[in-house]
Scaffold this motif. Structure first.
Motif, short mmCIF file in Angstrom:
data_model
loop_
_atom_site.label_atom_id
_atom_site.label_comp_id
_atom_site.label_asym_id
_atom_site.label_seq_id
_atom_site.Cartn_x
_atom_site.Cartn_y
_atom_site.Cartn_z
N PHE A 253 -9.00 8.19 -14.32
CA PHE A 253 -8.43 7.19 -13.43
C PHE A 253 -7.11 7.69 -12.82
N ASN A 254 -6.29 8.33 -13.64
CA ASN A 254 -5.01 8.84 -13.13
C ASN A 254 -5.22 9.83 -11.99
N LEU A 255 -6.25 10.66 -12.11
CA LEU A 255 -6.45 11.70 -11.10
C LEU A 255 -7.32 11.24 -9.93
N PHE A 256 -8.39 10.52 -10.23
CA PHE A 256 -9.39 10.20 -9.19
C PHE A 256 -9.66 8.71 -8.99
N GLY A 257 -9.07 7.86 -9.80
CA GLY A 257 -9.27 6.42 -9.63
C GLY A 257 -8.48 5.92 -8.43
N LEU A 258 -9.07 4.98 -7.68
CA LEU A 258 -8.38 4.48 -6.49
C LEU A 258 -7.50 3.29 -6.86
N ASP A 259 -6.20 3.42 -6.55
CA ASP A 259 -5.28 2.29 -6.69
C ASP A 259 -4.44 2.22 -5.42
N SER A 260 -3.55 1.24 -5.36
CA SER A 260 -2.82 1.05 -4.10
C SER A 260 -1.92 2.23 -3.77
N ASP A 261 -1.41 2.92 -4.78
CA ASP A 261 -0.57 4.10 -4.51
C ASP A 261 -1.37 5.19 -3.81
N LYS A 262 -2.53 5.51 -4.39
CA LYS A 262 -3.34 6.59 -3.80
C LYS A 262 -3.83 6.20 -2.40
N LEU A 263 -4.13 4.91 -2.24
CA LEU A 263 -4.67 4.45 -0.95
C LEU A 263 -3.68 4.65 0.21
N GLU A 264 -2.40 4.78 -0.12
CA GLU A 264 -1.39 4.99 0.93
C GLU A 264 -1.69 6.20 1.80
N ALA A 265 -2.39 7.19 1.23
CA ALA A 265 -2.67 8.42 1.99
C ALA A 265 -3.71 8.18 3.09
N ALA A 266 -4.53 7.15 2.93
CA ALA A 266 -5.60 6.89 3.90
C ALA A 266 -5.01 6.33 5.19
N ALA A 267 -5.87 6.14 6.21
CA ALA A 267 -5.42 5.54 7.46
C ALA A 267 -4.87 4.14 7.16
N PRO A 268 -3.92 3.65 7.98
CA PRO A 268 -3.29 2.36 7.65
C PRO A 268 -4.28 1.21 7.49
N GLU A 287 -7.27 -4.56 -8.50
CA GLU A 287 -6.44 -5.09 -7.41
C GLU A 287 -6.99 -4.66 -6.04
N ILE A 288 -7.49 -3.42 -5.97
CA ILE A 288 -8.05 -2.88 -4.72
C ILE A 288 -9.45 -3.44 -4.49
N ALA A 289 -10.25 -3.43 -5.56
CA ALA A 289 -11.64 -3.88 -5.42
C ALA A 289 -11.70 -5.33 -4.94
N ASP A 290 -10.74 -6.15 -5.37
CA ASP A 290 -10.78 -7.58 -5.04
C ASP A 290 -9.90 -7.95 -3.85
N ASP A 291 -9.34 -6.96 -3.19
CA ASP A 291 -8.47 -7.22 -2.04
C ASP A 291 -9.33 -7.53 -0.81
N HIS A 292 -9.41 -8.80 -0.44
CA HIS A 292 -10.34 -9.19 0.63
C HIS A 292 -9.98 -8.58 1.98
N GLU A 293 -8.74 -8.19 2.14
CA GLU A 293 -8.33 -7.56 3.40
C GLU A 293 -8.86 -6.14 3.53
N ARG A 294 -8.99 -5.48 2.36
CA ARG A 294 -9.35 -4.05 2.39
C ARG A 294 -10.75 -3.74 1.89
N SER A 295 -11.31 -4.62 1.07
CA SER A 295 -12.56 -4.29 0.38
C SER A 295 -13.78 -4.82 1.14
N LEU A 296 -14.77 -3.93 1.35
CA LEU A 296 -16.02 -4.33 2.00
C LEU A 296 -17.15 -4.50 0.98
N ILE A 297 -16.79 -4.54 -0.29
CA ILE A 297 -17.80 -4.47 -1.36
C ILE A 297 -18.78 -5.66 -1.31
N HIS A 298 -18.27 -6.85 -1.07
CA HIS A 298 -19.20 -8.00 -0.98
C HIS A 298 -20.03 -7.93 0.30
N LYS A 299 -19.41 -7.45 1.36
CA LYS A 299 -20.15 -7.28 2.63
C LYS A 299 -21.33 -6.33 2.43
N GLN A 300 -21.10 -5.28 1.65
CA GLN A 300 -22.18 -4.32 1.40
C GLN A 300 -23.40 -5.02 0.79
#
Ligand code: NCD
Length: 325
Positions: A253-268, A287-300
């Protein structure tokens, strides 16, 4: 010239497929990809409305040799929305050997004349093997580490409806690539539709033939997801591992898990995807998985029904054309 998503003018009519099975995305022509997405988009717009019962009188068998909830239910809902009768057969994976047993099961089923067989199996190539022995049309619902075509199609539909296009988007697929049929099908599909696909993974979770796959590979999350429009996380598929591929889950998780810190590198405005089921705290932070602004998981999941409606209908239409030819 390859057709792009923005250029498609195909009306949302039922699709005819070049083959009477849907075994994978590899080798699928770009026009068929667009047509399936357009038809599925029509179904997505009408998920709560009545649609034409194009599968009325047809029998669909869900033959699952691996556990599944969302994919099996999704196929069942899709088939029923189009008026088909559905039979679910789950065979405990561990007690079934591939080869003869698989073909025997299929031959028995064949004698009952189903129209479409939806097959999930832990062995790569199982749906292809069945296709040689039975008359029904076959949809691959995930075979081993090989392909999962309807998952890739539903991912593409989710992306297209969110971004209005696929061509030109930068998409990072991250995590356990070697065990993932989702990654493989998505590389063929999203790459075929003009996206820039990257794989982000530790070298122990990449297939040996990665160099032949024509995909950019990164071993560092910050570098790999840099400026990406979509970050697609994959489950650590421990059921297909031999045991030494990853460090502890905490370290992973520390190296490859997605959290809000790592997500900063992606497009805004980057969006997050995951085919499910998720290992929260292993490949993705809640926190990321359930973020309705950013997560498309339910849409999928929602788009899964629409895509499977389009695919089942396409197989029925293709079979009918073959019969009348
Ligand atoms: C995927 C699968 O089965 O390959 N899940 C799914 O279809 N919903 C991915 C996974 O199991 O991790």
């Amino acid at each position: 010239m390859a057709m792009t998503t923005s250029q498609t003018d195909t009306p949302a009519s039922a699709v005819t497929l070049p083959s009477h099975h849907l075994l994978g995305i590899e080798g699928m022509d770009v026009l068929t990809m667009h047509r399936l997405l357009d038809r599925a988009s029509y179904f997505a717009d009408n998920l709560t409305n009545d649609v034409e019962q194009t599968l009325k009188g047809q029998t669909i068998v869900n033959l699952f040799f691996e556990n599944s909830t969302r994919t099996r239910v999704s196929f069942e809902v899709a088939a029923k929305k189009l008026g088909a009768s559905v039979l679910n057969i789950s065979v405990a994976g561990s007690s079934v050997k591939k080869g003869e047993t698989l073909v025997d099961t299929a031959t028995t089923l064949n004698a009952m004349h189903p129209d479409i067989l939806v097959v999930r199996h832990h062995a790569s190539g199982a749906p292809q093997l069945l296709a040689q022995h039975i008359d029904a049309a076959i949809i691959n619902a995930g075979d081993g580490r090989h392909e999962h075509p309807t998952q890739a199609l539903l991912d593409a539909l989710t992306i297209k409806r969110r971004f209005g296009k696929i061509e030109g988007l930068r998409i990072a697929i991250c995590g356990d690539i070697t065990n993932s049929r989702v990654a493989r099908s998505n590389l063929y599909l999203l790459g075929g539709l003009g996206a820039e696909v990257r794989f982000v993974s530790p070298s122990t979770l990449l297939p040996p033939a990665i160099g032949d796959m024509g995909v950019a590979v990164y071993h560092d999350m910050a570098e790999g997801i840099k400026d990406c429009d979509i970050v697609m996380m994959l489950r650590l598929q421990t059921e297909r591992m031999e045991g030494r591929e990853t460090p502890s889950q905490h370290e992973y998780f520390n190296l490859f898990g997605l959290d809000s810190d790592k997500l900063e590198a992606a497009a805004p405005k980057a969006m997050i995807m995951h085919p499910g089921p998720m290992n929260r705290g292993v490949e993705i932070d809640s926190e990321i998985a359930d973020d309705h602004e950013r997560s498309l998981i339910h849409k999928q999941v929602e788009m899964g029904v629409a895509i499977r409606m389009a695919c089942l209908e396409a197989l029925a239409v293709t079979a009918a054309q073959k019969r009348s030819a």
